[in-house]
Design a protein around this motif. Sequence first.
Motif, short mmCIF file in Angstrom:
data_model
loop_
_atom_site.label_atom_id
_atom_site.label_comp_id
_atom_site.label_asym_id
_atom_site.label_seq_id
_atom_site.Cartn_x
_atom_site.Cartn_y
_atom_site.Cartn_z
N MET A 76 0.79 -1.23 0.02
CA MET A 76 0.08 0.01 0.08
C MET A 76 0.62 1.14 0.04
SD MET A 76 -2.73 1.68 -0.09
CE MET A 76 -4.12 0.46 0.02
N THR A 77 1.99 1.08 0.63
CA THR A 77 2.83 2.32 0.58
C THR A 77 3.42 2.60 -0.63
OG1 THR A 77 3.63 1.89 2.85
CG2 THR A 77 5.09 3.42 1.68
N ALA A 78 3.63 1.51 -1.47
CA ALA A 78 4.10 1.60 -2.81
C ALA A 78 3.15 2.07 -3.70
CB ALA A 78 4.43 0.22 -3.38
N ASP A 79 1.81 1.79 -3.52
CA ASP A 79 0.62 2.41 -4.28
C ASP A 79 0.53 3.85 -4.02
OD1 ASP A 79 -0.03 -0.43 -5.14
OD2 ASP A 79 -1.41 -0.50 -3.58
N ARG A 378 7.20 1.71 -7.59
CA ARG A 378 6.73 0.65 -6.80
C ARG A 378 7.85 -0.15 -6.50
NH1 ARG A 378 3.17 -2.31 -7.53
NH2 ARG A 378 2.01 -2.17 -5.59
N ARG A 379 8.59 -0.42 -7.63
CA ARG A 379 9.59 -1.59 -7.55
C ARG A 379 10.93 -1.00 -6.54
NH1 ARG A 379 8.76 -2.90 -13.02
NH2 ARG A 379 10.37 -1.19 -13.74
N LEU A 380 11.11 0.28 -6.61
CA LEU A 380 11.88 0.81 -5.57
C LEU A 380 11.49 0.61 -4.27
CD1 LEU A 380 13.23 4.11 -7.45
CD2 LEU A 380 14.31 2.21 -7.12
N VAL A 381 10.39 0.77 -4.04
CA VAL A 381 9.66 0.94 -2.73
C VAL A 381 9.67 -0.44 -2.11
CG1 VAL A 381 7.50 1.41 -1.36
CG2 VAL A 381 8.48 3.00 -3.12
N LEU A 382 9.35 -1.50 -2.95
CA LEU A 382 9.00 -2.95 -2.77
C LEU A 382 10.36 -3.71 -2.66
CD1 LEU A 382 5.70 -3.58 -4.39
CD2 LEU A 382 5.88 -3.37 -2.19
N GLY A 383 11.38 -3.08 -3.09
CA GLY A 383 12.80 -3.82 -3.25
C GLY A 383 13.03 -5.01 -4.26
N GLY A 384 12.15 -4.96 -5.27
CA GLY A 384 12.13 -5.85 -6.04
C GLY A 384 11.06 -6.07 -7.20
N PRO A 385 11.13 -6.93 -8.07
CA PRO A 385 9.89 -6.93 -9.28
C PRO A 385 8.69 -7.05 -8.52
CG PRO A 385 11.94 -8.16 -9.97
CD PRO A 385 12.15 -7.73 -8.61
#
Length: 391
Positions: A76-79, A378-385
Amino acid sequence: MLRPTRRLVGIDAARGLALIGLMAIHLLPAWNEESGEASWSWRLFSGDSAALFALLAGVGLALTSGGRHPHEGRTMTADRIGLVVRAVLIAIVGLWIGTLMSEDPPAYNILIYYGVFFLLAIPFLHAGPKFLFISAAIFGVVAPLLMQGLQDVLPEFVSYNPTFTDLLTQPGATASQLLLTGSYPALPYMTYLLVGLGLGRLDLRKTEVQARLVVVGVGLAIFARAASYVLLYAFGGYQQLLDASSMGEHELDDVLVWGPDALPTDTAWWLAIATPHTNTPLAIAASLGVGLAVLGVFLLIGPKIGKWLLPLSAMGVMTLTLYTAHLVALSFEIHYELPYLWFMVHLAVATLFAVAWHRGLGQGPLEKVVSTSVKGTRRLVLGGPRKNGHR
């Protein structure tokens, strides 16, 4: 061949219709030159097309942030951070278009307002339907009160289409215009977006939900217009407007059809009108009702005649690209003498381009830029694909 998709064709088709409505409002005459009465395009699309766009924007935000099961935690943070990126990119396009437009422009650009809609939606992105619908109702009542109550103390209007220069040199005036006094003020329009966000948290594939949208939408539109009529003509509102504004009946009748330049502050009875683009509670309710009904109808017929809806749905998946191209074309101001011809030209080019591009390449060019930027963030926030949610 079209790629396999889980998208709800009805949502895209409804968005395509909203785009056509805005084109019609921008290009076609607002009144009949012989009778002086509002034209069919004005009666069909004025106010309602923009409201439908905002409603569907909310639906889209819900579906890309988990649908019926909102994302949680880092997802959700990535969203939310992705939504900031989306908002900024769309606002930049809107500000750039503002630099192309004349002081008395052929159209009022909604894109910069869209950026503000998305920023204001961020705190609501995790919420469920009930909270979202209640919040929408609060915006629908409180925002018009603020709009009228603060109008005399807010900064003067900046321009019909704010630019980068306006934003940098008059940030306060630009902000007040984007939130309350502009063509598509964000606070009243949050009603549509939050209702759409709430709808996207429901199962929009269920026939029962789709049919309910139609029934509720038609009922809400009829109720809002009937309530306005009763307040004005049975409870003395019309006379109150005459007395407070010092208008003659003919002038007031025109205002009730076309709307005032800004909602007058001389009496609270102005809040009882339901004229398009006035953003009163009843005007918001009327346009929201139309939007709900249109969405419900397209969701109902989409699974049955989806192939026949391709021209609309193809336009609906790339409205950012098509709307931007439409406004750029309008900025040359060569359409005034032959409005019907130019409307057909804009419509034909948009349809043919959308179908060809969608069949061959999928997302529209500007949609691809925005989508790639959001996915990268979003990938940067989540740390991966990570895969985004899809319809």
